[in-house]
Design a protein around this motif. Structure first.
Motif, PDB file in Angstrom:
ATOM      1  N   ASP A  21       5.707  21.245  -2.690  1.00  0.00           N
ATOM      2  CA  ASP A  21       4.477  21.988  -2.942  1.00  0.00           C
ATOM      3  C   ASP A  21       4.329  22.240  -4.444  1.00  0.00           C
ATOM      4  O   ASP A  21       4.067  23.352  -4.872  1.00  0.00           O
ATOM      5  N   GLU A  23       2.214  22.033  -6.703  1.00  0.00           N
ATOM      6  CA  GLU A  23       1.074  22.740  -7.289  1.00  0.00           C
ATOM      7  C   GLU A  23       1.202  24.252  -7.175  1.00  0.00           C
ATOM      8  O   GLU A  23       0.472  24.989  -7.815  1.00  0.00           O
ATOM      9  N   THR A  24       2.139  24.759  -6.378  1.00  0.00           N
ATOM     10  CA  THR A  24       2.286  26.204  -6.209  1.00  0.00           C
ATOM     11  C   THR A  24       3.600  26.737  -6.762  1.00  0.00           C
ATOM     12  O   THR A  24       3.862  27.926  -6.653  1.00  0.00           O
ATOM     13  N   GLU A  56       1.242  28.513 -18.751  1.00  0.00           N
ATOM     14  CA  GLU A  56       1.266  27.105 -18.372  1.00  0.00           C
ATOM     15  C   GLU A  56       1.186  26.251 -19.625  1.00  0.00           C
ATOM     16  O   GLU A  56       0.352  26.485 -20.502  1.00  0.00           O
ATOM     17  N   GLY A  59       1.709  21.364 -17.763  1.00  0.00           N
ATOM     18  CA  GLY A  59       2.109  21.268 -16.362  1.00  0.00           C
ATOM     19  C   GLY A  59       3.305  22.118 -15.982  1.00  0.00           C
ATOM     20  O   GLY A  59       3.658  22.205 -14.809  1.00  0.00           O
ATOM     21  N   ARG A  61       4.815  25.702 -15.364  1.00  0.00           N
ATOM     22  CA  ARG A  61       4.294  27.037 -15.079  1.00  0.00           C
ATOM     23  C   ARG A  61       5.425  28.060 -15.029  1.00  0.00           C
ATOM     24  O   ARG A  61       6.406  27.871 -14.332  1.00  0.00           O
TER      25      ARG A  61
END
Length: 97
Positions: A21, A23-24, A56, A59, A61
């Motif tokens: 996951d 993106e989270t 961020e 890419g 985070r």
């Protein structure tokens, strides 16, 4: 605001990319009180906590809780990868601050 070195950006992105996951996922810095002690860990969450600051960079985070946001405002996050693959994060002063 906290900044990331190129090395820290690469390491954080590698951690994120290992998770399905991606993106989270982010690396979360939690403060352990107001005495500048921190705990660093990988957070697999749908979103940062409501009061978090999300830093961020290319890419990578990083999620900061409220106290960490204040204490790390003029800091830089760096990372070194050991020969055994272990990662060591370090927090230093931003240049010129």
């Amino acid at each position: 605001m906290l900044t990331l070195t190129d090395s820290a950006t690469t390491v954080v992105k590698a951690i994120i990319d290992q998770n399905p996951d991606a993106e989270t996922v982010g690396v979360r810095i939690n403060s352990q009180g107001a005495d500048a002690n921190f705990e660093l860990g990988v957070a697999v969450v749908a979103a940062p906590e409501e009061a978090d600051l999300v830093v961020e960079h290319d890419g990578a985070r990083v999620f900061l809780d409220e106290t960490a946001t204040t204490l790390l405002a003029d800091k830089v996050l760096d990372a070194q990868v050991g020969q055994d693959g272990s990662v060591n994060f370090a927090i230093g002063q931003q240049p010129g601050v």
